[in-house]
Scaffold this motif. Structure first.
Motif, PDB file in Angstrom:
ATOM      1  N   LEU A 116       0.802  -1.214   0.000  1.00 16.24           N
ATOM      2  CA  LEU A 116       0.000   0.000   0.000  1.00 16.24           C
ATOM      3  C   LEU A 116       0.840   1.272   0.000  1.00 16.24           C
ATOM      4  CD1 LEU A 116      -2.840  -1.193   2.375  1.00 16.24           C
ATOM      5  CD2 LEU A 116      -3.061  -0.620  -0.054  1.00 16.24           C
ATOM      6  N   SER A 117       1.996   1.262   0.647  1.00 14.83           N
ATOM      7  CA  SER A 117       2.831   2.463   0.637  1.00 14.83           C
ATOM      8  C   SER A 117       3.248   2.808  -0.793  1.00 14.83           C
ATOM      9  CB  SER A 117       4.046   2.307   1.553  1.00 14.83           C
ATOM     10  OG  SER A 117       4.758   1.142   1.259  1.00 14.83           O
ATOM     11  N   GLU A 118       3.632   1.808  -1.572  1.00 14.01           N
ATOM     12  CA  GLU A 118       4.009   2.044  -2.966  1.00 14.01           C
ATOM     13  C   GLU A 118       2.825   2.568  -3.763  1.00 14.01           C
ATOM     14  OE1 GLU A 118       4.788  -0.653  -1.211  1.00 14.01           O
ATOM     15  OE2 GLU A 118       6.743  -1.434  -1.774  1.00 14.01           O
ATOM     16  N   ARG A 119       1.650   2.007  -3.525  1.00 17.18           N
ATOM     17  CA  ARG A 119       0.462   2.423  -4.269  1.00 17.18           C
ATOM     18  C   ARG A 119       0.067   3.860  -3.943  1.00 17.18           C
ATOM     19  NH1 ARG A 119      -3.983  -1.982  -4.141  1.00 17.18           N
ATOM     20  NH2 ARG A 119      -4.811  -0.688  -5.807  1.00 17.18           N
ATOM     21  N   VAL A 120       0.211   4.274  -2.687  1.00 18.74           N
ATOM     22  CA  VAL A 120      -0.084   5.660  -2.316  1.00 18.74           C
ATOM     23  C   VAL A 120       0.917   6.596  -2.985  1.00 18.74           C
ATOM     24  CG1 VAL A 120      -0.112   7.320  -0.406  1.00 18.74           C
ATOM     25  CG2 VAL A 120      -1.240   5.098  -0.151  1.00 18.74           C
ATOM     26  N   VAL A 121       2.194   6.245  -2.953  1.00 20.50           N
ATOM     27  CA  VAL A 121       3.215   7.091  -3.582  1.00 20.50           C
ATOM     28  C   VAL A 121       2.965   7.192  -5.088  1.00 20.50           C
ATOM     29  CG1 VAL A 121       5.670   7.314  -4.128  1.00 20.50           C
ATOM     30  CG2 VAL A 121       4.956   6.711  -1.805  1.00 20.50           C
ATOM     31  N   GLU A 122       2.650   6.081  -5.731  1.00 18.85           N
ATOM     32  CA  GLU A 122       2.358   6.106  -7.169  1.00 18.85           C
ATOM     33  C   GLU A 122       1.187   7.038  -7.469  1.00 18.85           C
ATOM     34  OE1 GLU A 122       1.818   1.940  -7.894  1.00 18.85           O
ATOM     35  OE2 GLU A 122       3.992   1.567  -7.993  1.00 18.85           O
TER      36      GLU A 122
ATOM     37  N   VAL B 168       5.778   9.177   4.286  1.00 19.66           N
ATOM     38  CA  VAL B 168       5.360   7.783   4.331  1.00 19.66           C
ATOM     39  C   VAL B 168       6.217   7.022   5.330  1.00 19.66           C
ATOM     40  CG1 VAL B 168       5.060   5.665   2.985  1.00 19.66           C
ATOM     41  CG2 VAL B 168       4.689   7.897   1.901  1.00 19.66           C
ATOM     42  N   GLU B 169       5.561   6.300   6.218  1.00 22.22           N
ATOM     43  CA  GLU B 169       6.242   5.403   7.158  1.00 22.22           C
ATOM     44  C   GLU B 169       6.091   3.983   6.618  1.00 22.22           C
ATOM     45  OE1 GLU B 169       5.674   3.635  11.660  1.00 22.22           O
ATOM     46  OE2 GLU B 169       4.791   5.587  11.189  1.00 22.22           O
ATOM     47  N   CYS B 170       7.201   3.250   6.556  1.00 19.02           N
ATOM     48  CA  CYS B 170       7.155   1.883   6.039  1.00 19.02           C
ATOM     49  C   CYS B 170       8.313   1.079   6.635  1.00 19.02           C
ATOM     50  CB  CYS B 170       7.223   1.877   4.511  1.00 19.02           C
ATOM     51  SG  CYS B 170       8.717   2.609   3.822  1.00 19.02           S
ATOM     52  N   GLY B 171       8.347  -0.191   6.310  1.00 26.97           N
ATOM     53  CA  GLY B 171       9.452  -1.033   6.747  1.00 26.97           C
ATOM     54  C   GLY B 171      10.749  -0.578   6.077  1.00 26.97           C
ATOM     55  N   LYS B 172      11.862  -0.722   6.774  1.00 22.02           N
ATOM     56  CA  LYS B 172      13.141  -0.202   6.264  1.00 22.02           C
ATOM     57  C   LYS B 172      13.595  -0.865   4.964  1.00 22.02           C
ATOM     58  CE  LYS B 172      16.338  -3.202   8.719  1.00 22.02           C
ATOM     59  NZ  LYS B 172      17.484  -3.274   9.588  1.00 22.02           N
ATOM     60  N   ASP B 173      13.117  -2.060   4.672  1.00 20.28           N
ATOM     61  CA  ASP B 173      13.521  -2.763   3.458  1.00 20.28           C
ATOM     62  C   ASP B 173      12.648  -2.444   2.255  1.00 20.28           C
ATOM     63  OD1 ASP B 173      15.574  -4.017   4.877  1.00 20.28           O
ATOM     64  OD2 ASP B 173      14.239  -5.641   5.520  1.00 20.28           O
TER      65      ASP B 173
ATOM     66  N   ALA C 115      11.335  -0.499  -0.859  1.00 22.52           N
ATOM     67  CA  ALA C 115      11.845   0.446  -1.861  1.00 22.52           C
ATOM     68  C   ALA C 115      10.657   1.196  -2.449  1.00 22.52           C
ATOM     69  CB  ALA C 115      12.603  -0.289  -2.949  1.00 22.52           C
ATOM     70  N   LEU C 116      10.586   2.485  -2.201  1.00 26.66           N
ATOM     71  CA  LEU C 116       9.476   3.291  -2.694  1.00 26.66           C
ATOM     72  C   LEU C 116       9.870   3.984  -4.000  1.00 26.66           C
ATOM     73  CD1 LEU C 116       8.197   4.890   0.625  1.00 26.66           C
ATOM     74  CD2 LEU C 116       7.353   2.864  -0.550  1.00 26.66           C
ATOM     75  N   PRO C 117       8.898   4.213  -4.884  1.00 24.39           N
ATOM     76  CA  PRO C 117       9.201   4.851  -6.172  1.00 24.39           C
ATOM     77  C   PRO C 117       9.445   6.349  -6.035  1.00 24.39           C
ATOM     78  CG  PRO C 117       6.851   4.421  -5.984  1.00 24.39           C
ATOM     79  CD  PRO C 117       7.507   3.814  -4.770  1.00 24.39           C
TER      80      PRO C 117
END
Length: 179
Positions: free
Chosen positions: A124-130, A143-148, A150-152
């Motif tokens: 979901l973090s990637e989808r929100v950023v997209e 955006v808060e997410c797991g450290k591993d 990779a966000l776009p």
């Protein structure tokens, strides 16, 4: 769990228990410190709000208003209790809705700041950023997410233990202004 800084520093928050992963106080403090200059009089969106800790922290530090989006019944109960506890009914709106569905109706530049904390194990973090990259619904996206994860897109990143914070800024956007 408590408010870390601002006018309500130290006040306790209602929690729904173990079914919701709240943002750790140290992470919340680092996140809000990072966007502190964007907080005065800001319209804030707290997406995947849970208890509302991120949005309430923003209000405690000077944001004008906050919209909370959450669909988990236990989290919504805690969120509503926290809004009542701080007597914020006139400064907040609560939406019981899927976050991505909510964003599909969010206008370009609708918010000054969006605080996003989806489940770490989801995409979901990637989808929100997209979505933000295609249609920037806010000027500043945190955006808060797991450290591993990779966000776009181009963003600044900070790692705190197992958590990463990603900061996106739309420099061409103007502040959203009053509701």
């Amino acid at each position: 769990m408590r408010i870390v800084a601002g006018q309500w520093a130290g006040r306790e928050l209602v929690s729904p228990g173990r079914r919701v992963r709240p943002t750790a106080e140290a992470v919340r403090a680092a996140a809000l410190d990072w966007v502190e200059r964007d907080l005065p009089d800001a319209r804030v969106l707290d997406l995947f709000a849970g208890t509302g800790a991120l949005g309430l922290e923003a209000l405690s530090r000077g944001a004008a208003s906050a919209d909370f989006v959450e669909r988990n019944p236990a989290a919504l109960h805690a969120l509503k209790a926290n809004v009542a506890r701080f007597r914020l009914k006139d400064r907040v709106r609560i939406f019981k809705k899927d976050a991505l569905a909510f964003l599909s109706g969010a206008g370009r530049g609708a918010y000054d700041l969006a605080l996003v904390d989806p489940p770490y194990t989801s995409a979901l973090s990637e989808r929100v950023v997209e979505r933000w990259l295609e249609h920037p619904f806010c000027r500043v996206l945190l955006v808060e997410c797991g450290k591993d994860r990779a966000l776009p897109g181009t963003h600044k990143r900070r790692v705190l233990g197992d958590t990463a914070l990603a900061l996106y800024v739309n420099r061409r956007a103007r502040p959203a202004g009053p509701r």
